[in-house]
Scaffold this motif. Structure first.
Motif, PDB file in Angstrom:
ATOM      1  N   GLU A  58      60.003  54.301  83.023  1.00 49.59           N
ATOM      2  CA  GLU A  58      60.004  55.527  83.802  1.00 49.59           C
ATOM      3  C   GLU A  58      59.488  56.727  83.000  1.00 49.59           C
ATOM      4  O   GLU A  58      58.692  57.526  83.501  1.00 49.59           O
ATOM      5  CB  GLU A  58      61.426  55.795  84.329  1.00 49.59           C
ATOM      6  N   ALA A  59      59.928  56.827  81.765  1.00 45.78           N
ATOM      7  CA  ALA A  59      59.521  57.981  80.940  1.00 45.78           C
ATOM      8  C   ALA A  59      58.005  57.979  80.716  1.00 45.78           C
ATOM      9  O   ALA A  59      57.336  59.010  80.816  1.00 45.78           O
ATOM     10  CB  ALA A  59      60.259  57.948  79.607  1.00 45.78           C
ATOM     11  N   LYS A  60      57.476  56.798  80.469  1.00 40.72           N
ATOM     12  CA  LYS A  60      56.039  56.689  80.218  1.00 40.72           C
ATOM     13  C   LYS A  60      55.247  56.997  81.491  1.00 40.72           C
ATOM     14  O   LYS A  60      54.216  57.679  81.455  1.00 40.72           O
ATOM     15  CB  LYS A  60      55.734  55.273  79.727  1.00 40.72           C
ATOM     16  N   LEU A  61      55.755  56.473  82.628  1.00 40.90           N
ATOM     17  CA  LEU A  61      55.082  56.754  83.896  1.00 40.90           C
ATOM     18  C   LEU A  61      55.080  58.261  84.167  1.00 40.90           C
ATOM     19  O   LEU A  61      54.067  58.834  84.578  1.00 40.90           O
ATOM     20  CB  LEU A  61      55.772  56.019  85.045  1.00 40.90           C
ATOM     21  N   ARG A  62      56.232  58.878  83.925  1.00 36.43           N
ATOM     22  CA  ARG A  62      56.355  60.310  84.202  1.00 36.43           C
ATOM     23  C   ARG A  62      55.386  61.101  83.317  1.00 36.43           C
ATOM     24  O   ARG A  62      54.665  61.975  83.809  1.00 36.43           O
ATOM     25  CB  ARG A  62      57.804  60.763  83.984  1.00 36.43           C
ATOM     26  N   ALA A  63      55.357  60.755  82.044  1.00 38.65           N
ATOM     27  CA  ALA A  63      54.472  61.473  81.118  1.00 38.65           C
ATOM     28  C   ALA A  63      53.016  61.309  81.543  1.00 38.65           C
ATOM     29  O   ALA A  63      52.235  62.269  81.558  1.00 38.65           O
ATOM     30  CB  ALA A  63      54.679  60.962  79.695  1.00 38.65           C
TER      31      ALA A  63
END
Ligand SMILES: [Zn+2]
Ligand SMILES: [Zn+2]
Lengths: 372, 326
Positions: free
Chosen positions: A359-364
């Motif tokens: 999720e964090a990578k997708l958001r970034a």
């Protein structure tokens, strides 16, 4: 060449044996809706209904020759639907009932990949029928059961009467974490209104009106339920009177249901960590068209096998219309939709449903596509 | 002749009496003189081919039956109960008829009603082709390649011509030396049988639904592009190392059917917008048969003398037209 209205709608019914698929199918075939259905089934003989347009098929999943594991189609459907078209005028719509072990991905992809089919038929939606009594066990031991939930446009949760309210809440919370977009219809013996199953336009870009991922909203009729667009139809006479009909989803505490689920004892597993989950991303600044397209293309090329479905509405810098998209594994479709209305809150939102989503990578990655 | 049968035209052909015959999605067979045979009552014709005798037409239905229709009436050739007959083929040379439903292929002999062979496949059969010269072997298009069978042998393992992907259509060169399959992905794959050499024949924007050899096997023409794609098969290497060319090119849509005669250079081209033309490849001259636009052309045939063309479309429009000397 063909406009959407002239295309034959295709509805897919998935779910485990005994979950209530056949009951739902029988209702579709017998209720008075003035439509004639052709039905493609895998287990013959279960349907006790005389219909000359019930066809047996073999669930043959064919890999495309690009060598990618997720780029698959159902060869039997290509043949059977092409064959059915020779009976044009004898039916209005097609239902495909898959076996309990079927992966809905190839079924859906068939209708995007094969140009012959695409010219004649359009996938309307995927309904997954599950049995509340056995679903937790299924989710734990069956990859197919998880995929069927994740892939669904709507979920019929049968045997709702046989499960305690607390367990039901927990089951729904778990389903929603995997698939925050599909409305859940509690049912006994598949007694949902057929309008919740047919004519949903689950793959229709025009119908991506708003994306309100619903990670925790308890089911319609439950305490704390917040009504949304999925509640528009009549849920078997239960009373909307006095309910809170506001569309306030943003106030939800994303996590409380998960926590209180852990305290339950009895026949439901207390902890779980499903490999499939839904991820929702939102950006209040306009995105750059090229940057977001490239990011999506790269993401699907790299993680396509893990991404079962994705949908998005984008506010593109310099564009008065909403850009909407949807994806099934590596197949991406996008189009400019209606104009943003004056005074309408403009934002970009996308929801991914898949395995191993960071999720964090997708958001970034998504936030990096914001226009300068 | 111009009619609307109000049912999908699955196939059109000329039989040895030079009659045009149409097989339809309503289960009937129509002769050009108006005779109607209800070959598959309450069913639909899914596939069709000529009868080995040259008379009438053989049809496979979604009622599981394979029927031989002549003006005098229909006759049952074979049946696979509860299944659809997906493909059917015949050989005048061997007198055999083969038909497939799902993974099962059956072979019947028109001279021997007791003869039947059953060949099982690992995946469904999408098309059948007999070896053109003797009709003693047959090929089936399936997932992962093409299977070669001896048509009369009861117990055997087929020779597999392997190529990854789903094979949906077949053409066997008239001299027997090449087999070409059409694939799900809009490309062809061919084999030279003498050494099982692979030939990749790509570049199609659409799935190839129709293939035909002509000019004594020197040329193979296909649908699946803006024009008809023409592959050179002369010389010892077939199309290997050679370029295909495209004739009857038209930006508006794709060709959906091609038809030709074994020894001539006439090529009939049907399009997905309903238009039809016939050209002589040697003169590069096009004769317009149908200019009216409509549903995709789904059936197309030339009479043996090259004097007439029969056609049908997905909406049931059909016709027989005379051709000038080409
Ligand atoms: Zn893939
Ligand atoms: Zn509600």
């Amino acid at each position: 060449m063909s406009d959407t209205a002239s295309l034959i709608p295709v509805t897919v019914l998935t779910g485990y044996l005994g979950a209530g698929k056949t009951t739902l199918l029988n209702r579709i075939l017998t209720e008075d809706h003035g439509k004639k259905y052709a039905v493609i089934v895998n287990e013959f003989g279960e349907i006790g209904i005389d219909n000359e347009l019930i066809i047996g098929a073999d669930e043959e999943v064919f890999e495309m020759n690009n060598g990618c594991v997720c780029c698959t189609v159902r060869g039997d459907l290509i043949r059977v639907v092409a064959g059915l078209m020779k009976r044009k005028g004898k039916f209005d719509a097609i239902i495909i009932e898959t076996t309990g072990l079927a992966d809905p991905g190839p079924v859906a992809q068939t209708f995007f990949v094969d140009d012959e089919l695409k010219a004649k038929a359009r996938l309307d939606s995927v309904t997954t029928v599950v049995d509340a009594k056995h679903i937790l066990l299924r989710l734990s031991d069956s990859k197919e059961a998880r995929e069927q939930i994740a892939f669904a446009d709507q979920i019929v949760l049968n045997k709702a009467d046989l499960v305690s309210p607390e367990d039901m809440r927990m089951i729904e919370a778990r389903i929603r974490r995997m698939n925050p977009l599909a409305p859940i219809h509690r049912a006994t013996r598949s007694n949902v209104p057929l309008s919740a199953i047919l004519g949903r336009g689950g793959f229709d870009l025009e119908r991506i009106v708003e994306l309100e991922p619903d990670f925790l909203n308890p089911a319609h009729g439950e305490a704390g339920h917040v009504h949304d667009e999925h509640c528009g139809h009549d849920h078997h006479g239960h009373d909307h009177h006095g309910d809170d009909h506001g569309h306030d989803h943003h106030g939800h505490d994303h996590g409380h249901d998960h926590d209180h689920g852990h305290d339950h004892s009895g026949n439901v597993a207390a902890t779980y960590d499903d490999d499939i989950k839904g991820v929702s991303l939102r950006l209040d600044r306009p995105v750059d068209a090229q940057a977001v397209t490239k990011w999506l293309n790269d993401l699907l090329a790299e993680q396509g096998p893990d991404i079962l479905r994705a949908k998005g509405i984008l506010d593109v810098k310099g564009e008065d219309k909403r850009l909407v998209f949807q994806a099934v594994h590596m197949i991406l479709e996008g189009d400019l939709q209606r104009e943003w209305r004056t005074g309408e809150e403009r934002y970009s939102r996308m929801v991914f449903i898949g395995r191993n989503l960071d999720e964090a990578k997708l958001r970034a990655g998504f936030e990096a596509t914001a226009a300068a | 002749m111009n009619v609307n049968f109000e049912a999908y035209v699955t196939a059109a052909l000329f039989d040895s009496s030079t009659r045009a015959i149409f097989a339809l999605g309503d289960g009937t067979v129509r002769f050009e003189d108006g005779t109607t045979i209800d070959a598959h009552p309450n069913g639909s014709v899914q596939c069709a081919c000529a009868h080995p005798s040259g008379e009438g037409i053989v049809t496979g239905g979604d009622d599981g039956r394979v029927m031989w229709s002549r003006p005098s009436g229909p006759e049952l050739i074979g049946e696979i109960k509860g299944r659809w007959i997906d493909s059917v083929a015949s050989s005048a040379a061997s007198g055999l008829i083969a038909f497939a439903a799902g993974k099962e292929l059956r072979v019947r002999d028109v001279a021997d009603p007791a003869f039947e062979r059953v060949f099982k496949h690992d995946a469904s059969v999408s098309d059948i082709a007999f070896e053109p010269k003797s009709g003693k072997r047959l090929a089936t298009a399936t997932y992962g390649g093409v299977a070669l069978w001896y048509a009369r042998v009861a117990e055997q393992k087929p020779q597999m011509l392997k190529w990854a992907g789903s094979h949906v259509g077949l053409a066997w060169a008239p001299d027997g030396r090449y087999i070409v399959s059409s694939m799900q992905e809009g490309q062809l794959h061919g084999w030279r049988l003498s050494d099982v050499k692979n030939m990749q024949m790509g570049g199609y924007p659409a799935k190839v639904k129709s293939m035909t050899f002509l000019f004594n096997g020197m040329i193979m023409a296909t649908s699946g592009s803006n024009g008809a794609v023409v592959w050179p098969f002369g010389g010892g290497n077939g199309p290997m190392g050679k370029q295909a060319s495209e004739v009857a090119y038209d930006e508006a849509g794709f060709t959906s059917r091609v038809a030709a005669l074994p020894t001539r250079t006439l090529l009939a081209v049907g399009r997905d917008d309903g238009r039809i033309g016939v050209m002589n490849l040697q003169e590069n001259r096009m004769e317009k048969v149908r200019e009216e636009r409509g549903a995709p052309i789904s059936a197309l045939a030339l009479s043996a003398d090259g004097g007439r063309v029969a056609w049908g479309d997905e909406d049931g429009n059909a016709g027989v037209a005379g051709l000038p000397l080409m």
